[in-house]
Motif scaffolding. Structure first.
Motif, PDB file in Angstrom:
ATOM      1  N   PRO A 230       0.834  -1.201   0.000  1.00 23.51           N
ATOM      2  CA  PRO A 230       0.000   0.000   0.000  1.00 23.51           C
ATOM      3  C   PRO A 230       0.868   1.250   0.000  1.00 23.51           C
ATOM      4  O   PRO A 230       1.871   1.330   0.726  1.00 23.51           O
ATOM      5  CB  PRO A 230      -0.802  -0.124   1.301  1.00 23.51           C
ATOM      6  CG  PRO A 230      -0.842  -1.594   1.575  1.00 23.51           C
ATOM      7  CD  PRO A 230       0.483  -2.118   1.109  1.00 23.51           C
ATOM      8  N   LEU A 231       0.502   2.222  -0.815  1.00 18.85           N
ATOM      9  CA  LEU A 231       1.240   3.473  -0.906  1.00 18.85           C
ATOM     10  C   LEU A 231       0.777   4.382   0.231  1.00 18.85           C
ATOM     11  O   LEU A 231      -0.416   4.698   0.345  1.00 18.85           O
ATOM     12  CB  LEU A 231       0.985   4.116  -2.268  1.00 18.85           C
ATOM     13  CG  LEU A 231       1.683   5.430  -2.594  1.00 18.85           C
ATOM     14  CD1 LEU A 231       3.194   5.325  -2.402  1.00 18.85           C
ATOM     15  CD2 LEU A 231       1.350   5.849  -4.028  1.00 18.85           C
ATOM     16  N   VAL A 232       1.703   4.801   1.071  1.00 16.28           N
ATOM     17  CA  VAL A 232       1.348   5.546   2.280  1.00 16.28           C
ATOM     18  C   VAL A 232       2.434   6.566   2.601  1.00 16.28           C
ATOM     19  O   VAL A 232       3.616   6.340   2.336  1.00 16.28           O
ATOM     20  CB  VAL A 232       1.143   4.572   3.481  1.00 16.28           C
ATOM     21  CG1 VAL A 232       2.405   3.784   3.776  1.00 16.28           C
ATOM     22  CG2 VAL A 232       0.628   5.302   4.724  1.00 16.28           C
ATOM     23  N   TYR A 237      -2.928   6.972   3.578  1.00 14.25           N
ATOM     24  CA  TYR A 237      -2.844   6.056   2.446  1.00 14.25           C
ATOM     25  C   TYR A 237      -3.300   6.739   1.158  1.00 14.25           C
ATOM     26  O   TYR A 237      -4.179   7.606   1.171  1.00 14.25           O
ATOM     27  CB  TYR A 237      -3.715   4.819   2.703  1.00 14.25           C
ATOM     28  CG  TYR A 237      -3.134   3.885   3.734  1.00 14.25           C
ATOM     29  CD1 TYR A 237      -2.245   2.878   3.371  1.00 14.25           C
ATOM     30  CD2 TYR A 237      -3.465   4.025   5.081  1.00 14.25           C
ATOM     31  CE1 TYR A 237      -1.696   2.026   4.325  1.00 14.25           C
ATOM     32  CE2 TYR A 237      -2.919   3.182   6.040  1.00 14.25           C
ATOM     33  CZ  TYR A 237      -2.035   2.188   5.653  1.00 14.25           C
ATOM     34  OH  TYR A 237      -1.493   1.358   6.604  1.00 14.25           O
ATOM     35  N   ALA A 238      -2.669   6.344   0.080  1.00 15.74           N
ATOM     36  CA  ALA A 238      -3.103   6.801  -1.242  1.00 15.74           C
ATOM     37  C   ALA A 238      -4.369   6.029  -1.587  1.00 15.74           C
ATOM     38  O   ALA A 238      -4.330   4.952  -2.187  1.00 15.74           O
ATOM     39  CB  ALA A 238      -2.011   6.559  -2.278  1.00 15.74           C
ATOM     40  N   ALA A 239      -5.494   6.569  -1.178  1.00 15.58           N
ATOM     41  CA  ALA A 239      -6.769   5.868  -1.318  1.00 15.58           C
ATOM     42  C   ALA A 239      -7.911   6.881  -1.290  1.00 15.58           C
ATOM     43  O   ALA A 239      -7.770   7.990  -0.761  1.00 15.58           O
ATOM     44  CB  ALA A 239      -6.954   4.851  -0.197  1.00 15.58           C
ATOM     45  N   ASP A 317       0.817  14.915  -2.368  1.00 16.44           N
ATOM     46  CA  ASP A 317       0.969  14.518  -3.763  1.00 16.44           C
ATOM     47  C   ASP A 317       1.788  13.233  -3.813  1.00 16.44           C
ATOM     48  O   ASP A 317       3.017  13.255  -3.764  1.00 16.44           O
ATOM     49  CB  ASP A 317       1.667  15.623  -4.554  1.00 16.44           C
ATOM     50  CG  ASP A 317       1.753  15.303  -6.042  1.00 16.44           C
ATOM     51  OD1 ASP A 317       1.235  14.240  -6.442  1.00 16.44           O
ATOM     52  OD2 ASP A 317       2.320  16.115  -6.802  1.00 16.44           O
ATOM     53  N   PHE A 318       1.103  12.112  -3.901  1.00 13.25           N
ATOM     54  CA  PHE A 318       1.781  10.821  -3.930  1.00 13.25           C
ATOM     55  C   PHE A 318       2.559  10.607  -5.230  1.00 13.25           C
ATOM     56  O   PHE A 318       3.343   9.661  -5.324  1.00 13.25           O
ATOM     57  CB  PHE A 318       0.778   9.690  -3.720  1.00 13.25           C
ATOM     58  CG  PHE A 318       0.317   9.550  -2.296  1.00 13.25           C
ATOM     59  CD1 PHE A 318       1.111   8.920  -1.356  1.00 13.25           C
ATOM     60  CD2 PHE A 318      -0.908  10.066  -1.892  1.00 13.25           C
ATOM     61  CE1 PHE A 318       0.703   8.785  -0.042  1.00 13.25           C
ATOM     62  CE2 PHE A 318      -1.335   9.936  -0.575  1.00 13.25           C
ATOM     63  CZ  PHE A 318      -0.527   9.297   0.360  1.00 13.25           C
ATOM     64  N   SER A 319       2.352  11.460  -6.204  1.00 11.60           N
ATOM     65  CA  SER A 319       3.123  11.356  -7.439  1.00 11.60           C
ATOM     66  C   SER A 319       4.615  11.459  -7.159  1.00 11.60           C
ATOM     67  O   SER A 319       5.435  10.840  -7.846  1.00 11.60           O
ATOM     68  CB  SER A 319       2.706  12.455  -8.417  1.00 11.60           C
ATOM     69  OG  SER A 319       1.336  12.377  -8.725  1.00 11.60           O
TER      70      SER A 319
END
Length: 348
Positions: A230-232, A237-239, A317-319
């Motif tokens: 999971p991206l966090v 979380y990126a969700a 910005d999870f990018s």
């Protein structure tokens, strides 16, 4: 590094797309950014793989619209280069958008992506893995515990029998496709619309009949996974939750669904852990899990979207994390001097 984003077409890209956010993040970190499309590859007689790229001008853009206007303008720089001059190719096309009008284009990214890997480019998601995921049958390879009970058939009597065994109803949709197109709920095997729906949808190929999950009325949760996890960032979380429009079964953003903040539960993280091994095995760098209750409805491995929505909700910005992860892959490749296959490198 030079990052090339593979998309369906330059003209259909939009400022709100996750690809735009990723490209802007790469520029902000000092990288060269370009776009490529299905018609841009050339394999020459000397076996060199060339690619026609639309280069994004370096510099700071005040917003996504300004960036979008820049690379779509008639003054954008277009040139043909050797694919060996590209460090990373990020496959971000949606095959379903080309399946009707340009079927030749639907899986060009995976096809030529494999050739690009052989010539030294890092390609994500791994093109060999994406070749396995050319329709929703790929989903059946994940653990049974995370999947709704499913029938795949072109036989209407098989579908009637399946519907009869599910008192809460069944979702019927084509095996090939995305974006919420041709998704229907069937309540009983005697549903007056079943024959009509079957005739319309089966013309596209096989159908999926999937046990209806009542929790889906409230929408689903898209959870981004990167490198199998999971991206966090900082506990966020990126969700996001995707809420269906009133009277609509579908929560897809393309189908007028709306986004709101999501609460990630221990159960969702357990689901993510169950699918992690296969995502890593198949070289799936960035994917979106669409979760309802204790099940996954779909796994988007081609163009998971929603990062700009998440940035608007959480001011994160999870990018940036995603581009940094690509930088790390370049560094790892240098250490191992090309001995790691692309599929392994894609999720390291």
């Amino acid at each position: 590094m030079r990052v090339a984003f593979f998309v369906n077409s330059i003209e259909t890209e939009e400022p709100r797309f996750t690809t735009t956010a990723l490209a802007m993040a790469a520029l902000a970190r000092g990288h060269d950014v370009c776009y490529i499309t299905p018609g841009d590859f050339v394999l020459r007689p000397d076996d060199s793989l060339m690619v026609r790229v639309t280069t994004v001008a370096a510099g700071k853009y005040k917003n996504a619209q300004a960036f979008h206007d820049g690379f779509q303008s008639k003054d954008a720089k277009v040139q043909t280069i050797d694919v060996r001059e590209v460090d990373v190719i990020f496959l971000r096309n949606d095959p379903s958008l080309d399946s009707d009008d340009r079927p030749w284009a639907a899986y060009i990214g995976a096809m030529f992506g494999r050739l690009a890997c052989e010539r030294g480019a890092i390609v994500v998601n791994d093109p060999g893995g994406l070749a396995l995921a050319q329709n929703k049958l790929y989903f059946q390879g994940f653990p049974e515990a995370v999947r709704p009970e499913t029938l795949i058939s072109k036989n209407i009597e098989e579908i009637r029998t399946f519907v009869a065994g599910h008192r809460k109803g069944v979702i019927l949709k084509p095996l090939q496709g995305s974006g919420g197109k041709n998704v229907f709920k069937i309540a009983t095997p005697d549903d007056a619309n079943l024959n009509q729906i079957f005739e319309a949808v089966s013309g596209e190929g096989y159908l999926i009949a999937q046990a209806y999950l009542p929790e889906a009325k409230a929408g689903d949760t898209r959870l981004f996974m990167m490198n199998g996890k999971p991206l966090v960032r900082d506990g966020v979380y990126a969700a996001f939750r995707r809420i269906p429009a009133k009277g609509d079964l579908r929560s897809n953003m393309h189908a007028a669904g709306t986004a709101e903040a999501a609460k990630i539960t221990g159960g969702m993280l357990a689901i993510a852990e169950m699918v992690r091994p296969k995502l890593i095995e198949d070289g799936m760098f960035l994917v979106g899990l669409d979760i309802v209750g204790d099940k996954i409805l779909e796994i988007n491995v081609f163009t998971p979207g929603g990062l700009p929505d998440i940035a608007g909700m959480h001011k994160i910005d999870f990018s940036e994390e995603i581009i940094e992860a690509l930088e790390n892959k370049i560094a790892i490749r240098k250490v191992y001097a090309g001995s790691l296959p692309n599929r392994a490198l894609a999720t390291l």
